[in-house]
Design an enzyme around this catalytic site. Structure first.
Site, short mmCIF file in Angstrom:
data_model
loop_
_atom_site.label_atom_id
_atom_site.label_comp_id
_atom_site.label_asym_id
_atom_site.label_seq_id
_atom_site.Cartn_x
_atom_site.Cartn_y
_atom_site.Cartn_z
N TYR A 52 65.86 44.36 123.30
CA TYR A 52 65.17 43.62 122.25
C TYR A 52 66.19 42.76 121.51
O TYR A 52 67.27 43.23 121.15
CB TYR A 52 64.50 44.58 121.25
CG TYR A 52 63.80 43.89 120.11
CD1 TYR A 52 62.65 43.13 120.32
CD2 TYR A 52 64.28 44.00 118.80
CE1 TYR A 52 62.00 42.49 119.27
CE2 TYR A 52 63.63 43.38 117.75
CZ TYR A 52 62.50 42.63 117.98
OH TYR A 52 61.86 42.00 116.94
N ASP A 109 74.61 41.47 121.98
CA ASP A 109 73.76 41.64 120.79
C ASP A 109 74.07 43.01 120.20
O ASP A 109 73.61 44.03 120.70
CB ASP A 109 72.29 41.51 121.18
CG ASP A 109 71.37 41.66 119.96
OD1 ASP A 109 71.87 41.99 118.87
OD2 ASP A 109 70.14 41.45 120.12
N LYS A 122 71.63 44.55 110.51
CA LYS A 122 71.51 45.95 110.12
C LYS A 122 72.68 46.46 109.26
O LYS A 122 72.74 46.14 108.09
CB LYS A 122 71.21 46.80 111.36
CG LYS A 122 69.86 46.31 111.97
CD LYS A 122 69.25 47.12 113.06
CE LYS A 122 67.85 46.57 113.33
NZ LYS A 122 67.55 46.22 114.71
C1 LIG Z 1 66.85 44.83 115.10
C2 LIG Z 1 67.40 44.02 116.21
C3 LIG Z 1 67.27 42.62 116.26
C4 LIG Z 1 66.44 41.87 115.26
O1 LIG Z 1 66.92 42.02 113.96
P1 LIG Z 1 65.91 41.72 112.74
O2 LIG Z 1 66.78 41.85 111.55
O3 LIG Z 1 64.84 42.76 112.84
O4 LIG Z 1 65.38 40.36 112.94
C5 LIG Z 1 67.91 41.94 117.26
N1 LIG Z 1 68.63 42.58 118.19
C6 LIG Z 1 68.76 43.92 118.20
C7 LIG Z 1 69.60 44.57 119.24
C8 LIG Z 1 68.13 44.69 117.22
O5 LIG Z 1 68.23 46.01 117.26
#
Ligand SMILES: *Cc1c(COP(=O)(O)O)cnc(C)c1O
Length: 429
Positions: free
Chosen positions: A145, A240, A268
């Site tokens: 994701y 990511d 995060k």
């Molecule tokens: C949470 C997440 C996102 C998206 O971040 P948001 O702050 O929810 O837009 C993108 N990549 C990864 C790996 C994530 O866990």
């Protein structure tokens, strides 16, 4: 636990004015059934709902709360920042300070830019990769994701199709035609994509520690292969690390595996609970961004001073308190407690530091297609029982659990018992 009457009443109101009653879909408890619980406040490892029930929190706001709820030093830093001004729309010194801290800790980074969410960070990194390479296509992996931007909301096409199909209505097929989808752990598939489209591939993007579809730990050789194949074809490798960054150690998954990606994305943890994202990499790539270069990227609240203050305070505490060592020890003991209690049943526990996923199946999966949906159903059924027992698990079996420094050993032991007993009783049915 008292009947969550106020939660129910508030949910009824919410569904009238907010689609599904929630601001983000998985909060709605669709996977686990029942109504969502409305939280009122947090304290360390715990959350309290509107009716005063207390829950041991294993969701941690989906990753940011590495120090638990309302850490006094983070709260104080935020209060100080708020009283100076909530936003200026100008350059501020706190952005420089957080950028310097991040760069000093994450080896592959020479420059970073701040945004307001992980979604934006990834979207911007991919645009930058395309602008830098003058190529259009990207490869992503099934089960990873990367936020909800159009061309990343793509699932693997059926059969051997390499072009993904949109996984959301509202995303035109045309918008995903440059997104190639491969299975994790499948070097052959990636090789053949490069053979076919190599000259057009701008980047390979991966969650090096895939944690949004179970915890699909990759073999280091596969990640090294991605580094080699991208370099060979002049494509960029994007890690990511929105979850893994500043969660599994200072240098994230890049350091964990000893691999240097070209670009990295964060979110995060670096926001300490405030809305933040960041992306960064080598200077020559990052300097392609506006105002220096031709790749446009902007944000009204990007680098927001309150969010920067929360991030700075969080990273300072991570360093001072040697948090990653502490978290790894807590994670290990939680893993052991679960494994011991579950030793007679076909259940695996996957863990990296303070990220934990219970795999309710015989063989630990490395690819999204290897996840056993029966295991997910068992988890989902367990969720309500645990909630009633005062343990808040992420409301879907595909989501990972997060441990914070506020989780006491005794909390973890107690939760491990409750979880294991629930699983065992369900497997006996
Ligand atoms: C949470 C997440 C996102 C998206 O971040 P948001 O702050 O929810 O837009 C993108 N990549 C990864 C790996 C994530 O866990």
């Amino acid at each position: 636990m008292v009947e969550p009457i106020k939660s129910q009443q508030t949910f009824a109101r919410a569904t009238q004015v907010i689609p599904g009653g929630v601001s983000s879909p998985v909060r709605a408890f669709r996977a686990v059934g029942g109504d969502p619980i409305f939280m009122d406040r947090g304290e360390g490892a715990f959350m309290f709902d509107l009716d005063g029930n207390r829950y041991l929190d294993f969701c941690g706001s989906w990753g940011p709360l590495i120090l638990g709820h309302v850490h006094p030093e983070v709260v104080e830093a935020v209060q100080r920042a708020v009283s100076k001004g909530m936003t200026f729309g100008t350059a501020t010194a706190v952005e420089v300070e957080l950028a310097e801290m991040i760069i000093s800790k994450v080896e592959p980074l020479e420059m970073v830019r701040f945004v307001s969410s992980g979604t934006e960070a990834v979207m911007s990194a991919v645009r930058l990769a395309r602008g830098f390479t003058h190529r259009d296509k990207i490869i992503k992996f099934n089960g990873c994701y990367h936020g909800h931007s159009d061309y990343l909301l793509v699932k693997a096409g059926s059969g051997l199709a390499t072009f993904g199909t949109p996984s959301s209505a509202g995303v035109p097929e045309d918008f995903v035609k440059h997104t190639l989808v491969a299975e994790l752990d499948d070097a052959k598939e990636v090789t053949s994509l490069f053979e076919q489209y190599g000259k057009d591939i701008a980047a390979v993007i991966i969650e090096p520690i895939p944690a949004n579809n179970g915890l699909l730990l990759q073999r280091p050789e596969f990640l090294r292969f991605l580094r080699d194949v991208t370099a060979k074809h002049g494509a960029l490798l994007i890690f990511d690390e929105v979850i893994s960054g500043f969660r599994v150690g200072w240098g994230g998954a890049a350091e964990h595996y000893g691999i240097t990606p070209d670009l990295m994305t964060f979110g995060k943890v670096i926001g300490g609970g405030m809305p933040v994202g960041a992306f960064g990499g080598r200077r020559e790539i990052m300097e392609q961004l506006a105002p220096l270069g031709a790749v446009y990227q902007a944000g009204t609240l990007s680098g927001n001073p309150v969010a920067m203050a929360a991030g700075i305070a969080t990273l300072k505490i991570l360093e001072r308190d040697n948090v990653f060592v502490k978290l790894d020890a807590l994670g290990l003991s939680f893993e052991r407690a679960l494994k011991t209690a579950l030793c007679d049943v076909p259940v695996g526990v996957v863990r990296v530091g303070s990220i934990v996923w219970i795999a309710l199946q015989n063989k630990l999966p490395r690819r999204a297609i290897d996840i056993d949906e029966r295991g997910i159903s068992i988890y989902n059924a367990m969720h309500r029982d645990l909630l009633n027992a005062g343990v808040y698990l992420p409301p879907s079996g595909y989501e990972v659990m997060f441990i914070s420094t506020a989780h006491a050993q005794s909390d973890l032991d107690g939760a491990a018992d409750l979880i294991a007993n629930n699983i065992i009783s369900r497997l006996k049915l």
